[in-house]
Write an enzyme that holds these catalytic residues in place. Structure first.
Site, PDB file in Angstrom:
ATOM      1  CE  LYS A  84      -3.760  -2.014   2.787  1.00 27.59           C
ATOM      2  NZ  LYS A  84      -4.874  -1.763   1.863  1.00 27.59           N
ATOM      3  CG  ASP A 154      -3.870  -4.049  -0.570  1.00 27.52           C
ATOM      4  OD1 ASP A 154      -3.920  -4.439   0.620  1.00 27.52           O
ATOM      5  OD2 ASP A 154      -4.190  -2.897  -0.917  1.00 27.52           O
ATOM      6  NE  ARG A 158     -10.865  -9.352  -2.682  1.00 26.34           N
ATOM      7  CZ  ARG A 158     -11.135  -8.367  -3.542  1.00 26.34           C
ATOM      8  NH1 ARG A 158     -11.389  -8.658  -4.810  1.00 26.34           N
ATOM      9  NH2 ARG A 158     -11.148  -7.119  -3.159  1.00 26.34           N
TER      10      ARG A 158
END
Length: 304
Positions: A84, A154, A158
């Site tokens: 990130k 990233d 999920r």
């Protein structure tokens, strides 16, 4: 650095002791024996051991689980190899808000002595870059045998939820609810004041929306058309973990749907509502606890 997966499991044990809940914490070896390759794939980049937390409340005389709550427990999210931007990365210690919310909800249900059986499942790990970390292009195998091509590390929430949802589906509950700070796309779509609700069952969604309106925790139903599923087709695996740049919150939910089987299921994306930058109503600045109040209302409605 204090709220590691190990500490999160300890907090779950403390809650279970005070609320008379059953608890089991699976270690890496047990997860591997169950085939939780997606969760372990995310965990392999961190020196902190992952934990799979199982909490159970028995409110009626049956061994059947009526409602399974699943909460994302990423205790810190660097993005992994798909790292990130540094700005506000410090906020990613809050990426376990979904896991915390389902722990809080099952504890409250126990204290309220609701006549229903509930399980809370929390896959807990860090998502870190290292020499052993998951790489873009890697292929993982989830608990249900589905293979997943990882194009972006990233999009890790999920992945850990995939195995947790498989585990929940194996319990054959009346309903599965997962809660996650899953996508920036949902935050962009709905802002700070409304969580996204994605479901394969309109009645569940109606109940959840009503429960949220009673508590002031707004839930907005998002579309789940199969056209979005087509964006997850992979040439190298059963499914890839991201679609294109459009409709990211929806393609994330469609990804999760691959792992719920025939279960009635609703996914709550709390990326925009899990914290607040100012005091609002009953909320202090910081973590909001969304959607704990809604989950309690929903479970009470299910018990009726």
């Amino acid at each position: 650095n204090h709220m590691t997966p190990t500490r999160m499991a300890e907090a779950a044990r403390d809650l279970s002791s005070s609320c008379n809940l059953e608890i089991q914490v699976l270690e890496r070896e047990q997860m591997a024996s169950l085939g939780m390759g997606a969760l372990l794939g995310v965990a392999q980049g961190s020196v902190q051991p992952p934990k799979f937390i199982i909490m159970k409340y028995k409110g009626r005389d049956s061994d059947k689980i009526d409602v399974a709550l699943v909460g994302k427990g990423i205790t810190f999210d660097s993005g992994g190899i798909s790292i990130k931007p540094s700005e506000k990365m410090s906020d990613m210690k809050g990426d376990m808000a979904g896991g915390a919310s389902v722990m809080a909800a099952i504890s409250a249900v126990s204290k309220l002595k609701v006549n229903i059986n509930v399980a809370a499942l929390i896959p807990a790990t860090e998502n870190m870059p290292s020499g052993g970390a998951l790489k873009p292009g890697d292929i993982l195998t989830a608990m249900n045998g589905k293979t997943i091509e990882v194009l972006n590390t990233d999009a890790e929430g999920r992945l850990i939820l995939a195995d947790a949802l498989c585990y929940a589906a194996g319990m054959q509950p009346e309903a599965i609810i997962d809660v996650a700070t899953l996508t920036g796309a949902c935050h962009v779509a709905l802002g700070d004041f409304c969580s996204g609700a994605f479901s394969n069952d309109s009645r569940l969604e109606t109940m959840m929306s009503a429960a949220g309106e009673e508590t002031g925790e707004h839930m907005w139903r998002m579309p789940m058309y199969d056209e979005y599923k087509d964006l997850l087709k992979s040439e190298n695996a059963d499914i890839k973990n991201i679609g294109n740049r459009w409709g990211g919150a929806i393609t994330a939910a469609k990804f999760l749907e691959f792992f719920v089987g025939e279960s009635r299921w609703i996914h709550l994306d709390i990326a925009g509502t899990s914290d607040t930058e100012k005091e609002t109503g009953c909320l202090f600045k910081g973590a909001t606890g969304v959607p704990v109040r809604t989950l309690i209302n929903f479970i009470q409605a299910m018990s009726r």
